[in-house]
Scaffold this active site. Sequence first.
Site, PDB file in Angstrom:
ATOM      1  CG  ASP A  38      -0.330  -0.491   2.499  1.00 36.18           C
ATOM      2  OD1 ASP A  38       0.913  -0.532   2.573  1.00 36.18           O
ATOM      3  OD2 ASP A  38      -1.059  -0.820   3.432  1.00 36.18           O
TER       4      ASP A  38
ATOM      5  CG  ASN B 165      -9.125  -2.326  12.139  1.00 36.95           C
ATOM      6  OD1 ASN B 165      -8.137  -2.871  11.632  1.00 36.95           O
ATOM      7  ND2 ASN B 165      -9.651  -1.223  11.656  1.00 36.95           N
TER       8      ASN B 165
ATOM      9  CG  HIS C 296      -5.904  -2.596   9.070  1.00 32.09           C
ATOM     10  ND1 HIS C 296      -6.078  -1.438   9.808  1.00 32.09           N
ATOM     11  CD2 HIS C 296      -4.557  -2.772   9.027  1.00 32.09           C
ATOM     12  CE1 HIS C 296      -4.911  -0.956  10.165  1.00 32.09           C
ATOM     13  NE2 HIS C 296      -3.968  -1.747   9.713  1.00 32.09           N
TER      14      HIS C 296
ATOM     15  CD  GLU D 277      -8.761   0.222   8.093  1.00 31.71           C
ATOM     16  OE1 GLU D 277      -9.079  -0.482   9.080  1.00 31.71           O
ATOM     17  OE2 GLU D 277      -7.689   0.846   8.036  1.00 31.71           O
TER      18      GLU D 277
HETATM   19  C1  F6R Z   1       1.500  -1.757   6.200  1.00 29.74           C
HETATM   20  C2  F6R Z   1       0.114  -2.195   6.242  1.00 29.74           C
HETATM   21  C3  F6R Z   1      -0.658  -2.267   7.515  1.00 29.74           C
HETATM   22  C4  F6R Z   1       0.148  -2.734   8.718  1.00 29.74           C
HETATM   23  C5  F6R Z   1      -0.729  -2.813   9.970  1.00 29.74           C
HETATM   24  C6  F6R Z   1       0.074  -3.193  11.206  1.00 29.74           C
HETATM   25  O1  F6R Z   1       1.985  -1.719   4.864  1.00 29.74           O
HETATM   26  O2  F6R Z   1      -0.398  -2.475   5.222  1.00 29.74           O
HETATM   27  O3  F6R Z   1      -1.760  -3.128   7.304  1.00 29.74           O
HETATM   28  O4  F6R Z   1       0.722  -3.977   8.452  1.00 29.74           O
HETATM   29  O5  F6R Z   1      -1.358  -1.565  10.188  1.00 29.74           O
HETATM   30  O6  F6R Z   1       0.963  -2.144  11.483  1.00 29.74           O
HETATM   31  P1  F6R Z   1       2.046  -2.258  12.637  1.00 29.74           P
HETATM   32  O7  F6R Z   1       3.053  -3.266  12.200  1.00 29.74           O
HETATM   33  O8  F6R Z   1       2.641  -0.881  12.709  1.00 29.74           O
HETATM   34  O9  F6R Z   1       1.325  -2.667  13.875  1.00 29.74           O
END
Ligand code: F6R
Length: 242
Positions: free
Chosen positions: A67, A136, A138, A143
């Site tokens: 992303d 959550n 995602h 989401e």
């Molecule tokens: C990152 C992404 C997000 C993260 C998720 C967990 O490219 O796509 O889905 O993997 O928000 O983030 P952290 O590792 O910071 O807890």
Amino acid sequence: MDFIVADTYEDMSRKAADVIAGCLATEPDCVLGLATGSTPIGLYADLVQDCAEGRISFADATTFNLDEYRGLDPQHDQSYRYFMQQNLFDHVDVDVARTHVPDGANPDAEAACAAYEEAIAQAGGIDLQLLGLGHNGHIGFNEPCDHFPVDTHVVELTESTIQANSRLFDSVDEVPREAYTMGIGTIMRARRILVVASGEDKAQIVRDAFFGPVTPEVPASVLQLHPDVTVIVDAKAGALCA
Ligand code: F6R
């Protein structure tokens, strides 16, 4: 699904780095799907060290990130392109022309999404996709909602995400309102998936995602339907899954 509980964050990082290193060793021209966020930072540091010590090489590999913010210049220090350069690409022997992050600067969203899917297909699909896990459930920027979005698409960031991310920008007005993300279908088409999660604040969602019902309300739960998933969590994130 292989569900592995590592002792510590460092142990989780090493075990996850070993999965990626193994992929590079057996298939040097593999296609890796990569993630940003705080969880993979340790495993990227391990891969940088492995590369410096000659154990692995990214020279023939291709990468696709999950992303990117829409409308953010790749040079911006909050862009995911910048994150990848800082944490991995600048420190390994990867050919930067074969590293792909959705083009946040392209004003034509539809064209940018289609081009990303096409580039993945042209590369032969993703061999190993690395994922972090949101609180959550995602994955990427997919989401919780009432369906699983299929392909790379644009998402509107929720007000809570904008507020949470504003700490990283000079002001809340600078936080992008939209992002590009691989869809759930894009992720599920990867031949192998590696998920990492750490910390006690992830314990509940780890249980819900991997041991609860499959539902788009917990996007990561769809991974239970993938034939080749490895989940590596540290002891705190795995605490409710004993
Ligand atoms: C990152 C992404 C997000 C993260 C998720 C967990 O490219 O796509 O889905 O993997 O928000 O983030 P952290 O590792 O910071 O807890």
